[in-house]
Motif scaffolding. Structure first.
Motif, PDB file in Angstrom:
ATOM      1  N   HIS A   1      -2.007  11.795   5.978  1.00 36.00           N
ATOM      2  CA  HIS A   1      -1.209  11.213   7.066  1.00 36.00           C
ATOM      3  C   HIS A   1       0.068  12.044   7.229  1.00 36.00           C
ATOM      4  CE1 HIS A   1      -3.673   7.544   7.211  1.00 36.00           C
ATOM      5  NE2 HIS A   1      -3.620   7.524   5.893  1.00 36.00           N
ATOM      6  N   PRO A   2      -0.023  13.258   7.755  1.00 38.09           N
ATOM      7  CA  PRO A   2       1.133  14.167   7.768  1.00 38.09           C
ATOM      8  C   PRO A   2       2.282  13.709   8.656  1.00 38.09           C
ATOM      9  CG  PRO A   2      -0.699  15.083   9.029  1.00 38.09           C
ATOM     10  CD  PRO A   2      -1.230  13.883   8.325  1.00 38.09           C
ATOM     11  N   ARG A   3       2.057  12.725   9.529  1.00 33.19           N
ATOM     12  CA  ARG A   3       3.132  12.269  10.408  1.00 33.19           C
ATOM     13  C   ARG A   3       4.064  11.265   9.751  1.00 33.19           C
ATOM     14  NH1 ARG A   3       0.030  11.175  16.197  1.00 33.19           N
ATOM     15  NH2 ARG A   3      -0.889  13.256  16.429  1.00 33.19           N
ATOM     16  N   LEU A   4       3.747  10.818   8.564  1.00 32.91           N
ATOM     17  CA  LEU A   4       4.574   9.813   7.901  1.00 32.91           C
ATOM     18  C   LEU A   4       5.942  10.382   7.529  1.00 32.91           C
ATOM     19  CD1 LEU A   4       2.095   8.077   5.426  1.00 32.91           C
ATOM     20  CD2 LEU A   4       2.857   7.237   7.660  1.00 32.91           C
ATOM     21  N   SER A   5       6.985   9.577   7.751  1.00 36.98           N
ATOM     22  CA  SER A   5       8.308   9.926   7.237  1.00 36.98           C
ATOM     23  C   SER A   5       8.372   9.539   5.763  1.00 36.98           C
ATOM     24  CB  SER A   5       9.383   9.164   8.015  1.00 36.98           C
ATOM     25  OG  SER A   5       9.289   7.771   7.755  1.00 36.98           O
ATOM     26  N   ALA A   6       9.447   9.930   5.090  1.00 36.82           N
ATOM     27  CA  ALA A   6       9.594   9.582   3.673  1.00 36.82           C
ATOM     28  C   ALA A   6       9.646   8.071   3.488  1.00 36.82           C
ATOM     29  CB  ALA A   6      10.850  10.235   3.101  1.00 36.82           C
ATOM     30  N   ASP A   7      10.351   7.367   4.378  1.00 39.18           N
ATOM     31  CA  ASP A   7      10.420   5.912   4.278  1.00 39.18           C
ATOM     32  C   ASP A   7       9.054   5.277   4.513  1.00 39.18           C
ATOM     33  OD1 ASP A   7      13.114   5.986   3.726  1.00 39.18           O
ATOM     34  OD2 ASP A   7      13.743   5.595   5.797  1.00 39.18           O
ATOM     35  N   GLN A   8       8.311   5.783   5.489  1.00 36.32           N
ATOM     36  CA  GLN A   8       6.971   5.252   5.762  1.00 36.32           C
ATOM     37  C   GLN A   8       6.028   5.532   4.599  1.00 36.32           C
ATOM     38  OE1 GLN A   8       6.328   7.344   9.454  1.00 36.32           O
ATOM     39  NE2 GLN A   8       6.801   5.532  10.696  1.00 36.32           N
ATOM     40  N   LEU A   9       6.172   6.700   3.994  1.00 39.87           N
ATOM     41  CA  LEU A   9       5.346   7.047   2.846  1.00 39.87           C
ATOM     42  C   LEU A   9       5.623   6.102   1.680  1.00 39.87           C
ATOM     43  CD1 LEU A   9       3.385   8.937   1.366  1.00 39.87           C
ATOM     44  CD2 LEU A   9       5.313  10.491   0.950  1.00 39.87           C
ATOM     45  N   ALA A  10       6.892   5.856   1.396  1.00 43.16           N
ATOM     46  CA  ALA A  10       7.254   4.934   0.318  1.00 43.16           C
ATOM     47  C   ALA A  10       6.743   3.527   0.618  1.00 43.16           C
ATOM     48  CB  ALA A  10       8.768   4.913   0.134  1.00 43.16           C
ATOM     49  N   HIS A  11       6.874   3.101   1.859  1.00 40.50           N
ATOM     50  CA  HIS A  11       6.396   1.766   2.240  1.00 40.50           C
ATOM     51  C   HIS A  11       4.890   1.651   2.060  1.00 40.50           C
ATOM     52  CE1 HIS A  11       5.945  -1.972   4.408  1.00 40.50           C
ATOM     53  NE2 HIS A  11       5.106  -1.395   5.260  1.00 40.50           N
ATOM     54  N   ARG A  12       4.168   2.686   2.431  1.00 40.21           N
ATOM     55  CA  ARG A  12       2.701   2.663   2.288  1.00 40.21           C
ATOM     56  C   ARG A  12       2.306   2.589   0.817  1.00 40.21           C
ATOM     57  NH1 ARG A  12      -2.277   3.846   4.513  1.00 40.21           N
ATOM     58  NH2 ARG A  12      -1.424   3.630   6.599  1.00 40.21           N
TER      59      ARG A  12
ATOM     60  N   ARG B   1      -0.271   1.965  16.269  1.00 31.80           N
ATOM     61  CA  ARG B   1      -0.185   3.415  16.122  1.00 31.80           C
ATOM     62  C   ARG B   1      -1.507   4.023  15.691  1.00 31.80           C
ATOM     63  NH1 ARG B   1       1.550   6.532  11.777  1.00 31.80           N
ATOM     64  NH2 ARG B   1       2.183   4.668  10.639  1.00 31.80           N
ATOM     65  N   ALA B   2      -2.380   3.219  15.052  1.00 34.88           N
ATOM     66  CA  ALA B   2      -3.638   3.743  14.530  1.00 34.88           C
ATOM     67  C   ALA B   2      -4.546   4.261  15.619  1.00 34.88           C
ATOM     68  CB  ALA B   2      -4.375   2.670  13.732  1.00 34.88           C
ATOM     69  N   ALA B   3      -4.366   3.791  16.864  1.00 33.40           N
ATOM     70  CA  ALA B   3      -5.242   4.221  17.956  1.00 33.40           C
ATOM     71  C   ALA B   3      -4.690   5.407  18.719  1.00 33.40           C
ATOM     72  CB  ALA B   3      -5.463   3.062  18.922  1.00 33.40           C
ATOM     73  N   THR B   4      -3.520   5.925  18.303  1.00 34.32           N
ATOM     74  CA  THR B   4      -2.882   6.983  19.082  1.00 34.32           C
ATOM     75  C   THR B   4      -3.090   8.375  18.533  1.00 34.32           C
ATOM     76  OG1 THR B   4      -0.806   6.790  17.847  1.00 34.32           O
ATOM     77  CG2 THR B   4      -1.106   5.344  19.775  1.00 34.32           C
ATOM     78  N   GLY B   5      -3.464   8.515  17.269  1.00 34.39           N
ATOM     79  CA  GLY B   5      -3.618   9.843  16.685  1.00 34.39           C
ATOM     80  C   GLY B   5      -4.942   9.984  15.980  1.00 34.39           C
ATOM     81  N   PRO B   6      -5.541  11.191  15.972  1.00 33.12           N
ATOM     82  CA  PRO B   6      -6.849  11.355  15.351  1.00 33.12           C
ATOM     83  C   PRO B   6      -6.845  11.099  13.862  1.00 33.12           C
ATOM     84  CG  PRO B   6      -5.883  13.479  15.954  1.00 33.12           C
ATOM     85  CD  PRO B   6      -5.039  12.414  16.592  1.00 33.12           C
ATOM     86  N   GLU B   7      -5.726  11.432  13.185  1.00 34.13           N
ATOM     87  CA  GLU B   7      -5.739  11.213  11.749  1.00 34.13           C
ATOM     88  C   GLU B   7      -5.593   9.739  11.404  1.00 34.13           C
ATOM     89  OE1 GLU B   7      -3.382  12.750  13.371  1.00 34.13           O
ATOM     90  OE2 GLU B   7      -1.473  11.770  12.919  1.00 34.13           O
ATOM     91  N   ASP B   8      -4.920   8.962  12.286  1.00 31.77           N
ATOM     92  CA  ASP B   8      -4.771   7.545  12.040  1.00 31.77           C
ATOM     93  C   ASP B   8      -5.964   6.758  12.564  1.00 31.77           C
ATOM     94  OD1 ASP B   8      -1.246   7.759  12.689  1.00 31.77           O
ATOM     95  OD2 ASP B   8      -2.327   7.820  10.798  1.00 31.77           O
ATOM     96  N   ALA B   9      -6.604   7.249  13.631  1.00 31.03           N
ATOM     97  CA  ALA B   9      -7.730   6.531  14.203  1.00 31.03           C
ATOM     98  C   ALA B   9      -8.896   6.472  13.244  1.00 31.03           C
ATOM     99  CB  ALA B   9      -8.171   7.201  15.502  1.00 31.03           C
ATOM    100  N   ALA B  10      -8.932   7.385  12.275  1.00 26.13           N
ATOM    101  CA  ALA B  10     -10.048   7.414  11.331  1.00 26.13           C
ATOM    102  C   ALA B  10      -9.902   6.384  10.230  1.00 26.13           C
ATOM    103  CB  ALA B  10     -10.174   8.796  10.699  1.00 26.13           C
ATOM    104  N   ALA B  11      -8.702   5.786  10.104  1.00 24.70           N
ATOM    105  CA  ALA B  11      -8.469   4.861   9.008  1.00 24.70           C
ATOM    106  C   ALA B  11      -9.105   3.514   9.297  1.00 24.70           C
ATOM    107  CB  ALA B  11      -6.959   4.687   8.769  1.00 24.70           C
ATOM    108  N   ALA B  12      -9.259   2.719   8.254  1.00 26.85           N
ATOM    109  CA  ALA B  12      -9.834   1.387   8.401  1.00 26.85           C
ATOM    110  C   ALA B  12      -9.162   0.453   7.425  1.00 26.85           C
ATOM    111  CB  ALA B  12     -11.341   1.426   8.142  1.00 26.85           C
ATOM    112  N   VAL B  13      -9.150  -0.825   7.761  1.00 25.83           N
ATOM    113  CA  VAL B  13      -8.553  -1.806   6.869  1.00 25.83           C
ATOM    114  C   VAL B  13      -9.417  -1.938   5.630  1.00 25.83           C
ATOM    115  CG1 VAL B  13      -7.859  -4.212   6.630  1.00 25.83           C
ATOM    116  CG2 VAL B  13      -7.536  -3.020   8.815  1.00 25.83           C
ATOM    117  N   VAL B  14      -8.797  -1.849   4.467  1.00 26.26           N
ATOM    118  CA  VAL B  14      -9.546  -1.920   3.219  1.00 26.26           C
ATOM    119  C   VAL B  14      -9.808  -3.372   2.870  1.00 26.26           C
ATOM    120  CG1 VAL B  14      -9.532  -1.332   0.781  1.00 26.26           C
ATOM    121  CG2 VAL B  14      -8.478   0.190   2.445  1.00 26.26           C
ATOM    122  N   PRO B  15     -11.050  -3.744   2.551  1.00 23.07           N
ATOM    123  CA  PRO B  15     -11.360  -5.133   2.218  1.00 23.07           C
ATOM    124  C   PRO B  15     -10.855  -5.496   0.836  1.00 23.07           C
ATOM    125  CG  PRO B  15     -13.287  -3.748   1.897  1.00 23.07           C
ATOM    126  CD  PRO B  15     -12.225  -2.879   2.505  1.00 23.07           C
ATOM    127  N   PRO B  16     -10.757  -6.788   0.522  1.00 20.39           N
ATOM    128  CA  PRO B  16     -10.383  -7.190  -0.839  1.00 20.39           C
ATOM    129  C   PRO B  16     -11.489  -6.842  -1.810  1.00 20.39           C
ATOM    130  CG  PRO B  16     -11.060  -9.088   0.453  1.00 20.39           C
ATOM    131  CD  PRO B  16     -10.985  -7.927   1.402  1.00 20.39           C
TER     132      PRO B  16
END
Length: 413
Positions: A303-314, A346-361
């Motif tokens: 996810h190269p578009r993440l900022s440092a704060d977004q990376l820490a949050h993730r 945001r997941a629908a706006t970029g190719p690298e994010d559009a490929a992601a999916a919600v992880v099940p429990p």
């Protein structure tokens, strides 16, 4: 190179590899016969000798965190990580060749390619050590580039001023992730300014939540926060042992400590060390910080578009087992693949994010069996619908009369 996967491929990966919890329960610590790598050296002690031993076992921490599954999505390629510690033995350690570079040595004398203590070499290997023949141990992000920055003297001792200089050097190198493996009892203006400059440059700063591995002298073992972990925006990391338990301090010892926001393996961890191809066992919150830094490199590469704060949050929001004041354990697979609630748009706006999916429990074996049964039933229904879509129209056209014999492969009645 793009890391995007099609939705079907990613869904299959997540079905087979649910990442809401560390992948495999640890069976215990790694080989006890491996020598321990020290964090500091006592006065007059010679440099840490090379190890003549290796272990063929998969290290518990790699299995526990599901590192092999994370590599199906990312290996950290294109991300630079600075490791501020005792340096790195780049000339003699095969696991560090090809991806570990020398950074600025803020101490006088010697070069950053040397590491008398060996702790920095070990940490660099945990972050991005390359797999070696005959062993299964490897760094979390073997595709990442590590810049080794030394901020200690020969014995591993540092000061806030030296640490500030090392952080400035790491920022100047262009590292997006800066792992500070050292801890000091105070944060003068120079250290605060260096951390702030790194954060403004877009770097995520990771630091040990406690200073226990650096307090080798009784006079230093005092209460209070550990820096730079206690500074705003710094990701403070604590360690867990095999199975995820919080390690107990020998004799109930206490020292400088900052409240951690994330945890990772930091007990009985296998990795490379100084002097050659042999392996060592290391411990400490700085080792846990190396795992978090490696996981951050995996995520930032994917996810190269993440900022440092977004990376820490993730990293924090996808951690496993967070409850109350207890920090969650970093989960590389979930951190890579999860779509956070605030990211749906945001997941629908970029190719690298559009490929992601919600992880099940986490799935139980019974739940997975039911899921497979449902999938099989759905497939059977689809085949039946397709069959009827062809058969029914033909039947109507023939008035439901049998087909002529030649339709079944013969010209004779």
């Amino acid at each position: 190179m793009s890391h995007a996967l099609g939705p079907v491929a990613l869904a299959a990966l997540l079905l087979l590899s649910p990442a809401a919890a560390p992948a495999v329960a640890a069976e215990g610590a790694d080989s006890p016969s491996l020598p321990g790598v020290p964090a500091t050296l006592a006065d007059g002690r010679p440099c840490t000798p090379g190890s003549a031993k290796k272990s063929a076992r998969l290290p518990w921490a790699q299995s526990f965190l599901g590192i092999d599954r994370a590599w199906e999505l990312s290996r950290g390629t294109g991300v630079k990580v600075a490791v501020i510690s005792t340096g790195a033995d780049l000339r003699r350690v095969p696991a560090l060749k090809g991806g570990i570079t020398g950074g600025q040595d803020v101490m006088a004398g010697g070069t950053v390619r040397d590491d008398c203590v060996g702790y920095g070499t070990f940490l660099a290997g945990v972050v991005a050590g390359r797999p070696q023949p005959g062993t299964k141990a490897a760094g979390v992000a073997p595709g990442a580039e590590v810049v080794a920055v030394r901020a200690t003297d020969r014995s591993g001792t540092t000061t806030p001023e030296k640490l500030a200089g090392a952080i400035r050097a790491a920022t100047k190198s262009g590292a997006r992730i800066i792992q500070v493996a050292l801890s000091v009892p105070s944060a003068p203006k120079a250290l605060k300014d260096a951390v702030g400059a790194a954060q403004r440059a877009g770097a995520l700063v990771v630091a040990p939540a406690s200073a226990r591995e650096w307090e080798s002298r009784a006079s230093e073992a005092v209460s209070g926060p550990a820096y730079p972990a206690a500074l705003p925006g710094v990701l403070a990391v604590s360690s867990v042992g095999p199975g995820g338990e919080v390690p107990e301090e020998p004799g109930g010892a206490k020292g400088r400590r900052t409240r951690p926001v994330l945890s990772a393996p930091g007990e009985s961890v296998t990795g490379p060390g100084p002097g050659g191809a042999g392996q060592f066992v290391g411990r400490g919150d700085a080792v846990a910080g190396a795992f978090v830094s490696g996981a951050a490199a995996l995520v930032l590469s994917y996810h190269p578009r993440l900022s440092a704060d977004q990376l820490a949050h993730r990293l924090k929001s996808t951690a496993y087992g967070a409850a109350g004041d207890a920090p969650g354990i970093v989960d590389p697979v979930r951190a890579l693949s999860a779509v956070l609630p605030e990211e749906h748009e945001r997941a629908a706006t970029g190719p690298e994010d559009a490929a992601a999916a919600v992880v099940p429990p986490p799935d139980s074996p019974q739940a997975r069996d039911r899921a497979l049964a449902v999938a099989a039933s759905a497939g059977a229904v689809a085949l039946l619908v397709a069959f009827l879509a062809v058969v029914l129209p033909r039947g109507r056209r023939r008035g439901w009369r049998p087909a002529p014999p030649h339709r079944f492969g013969t010209d004779r009645p």
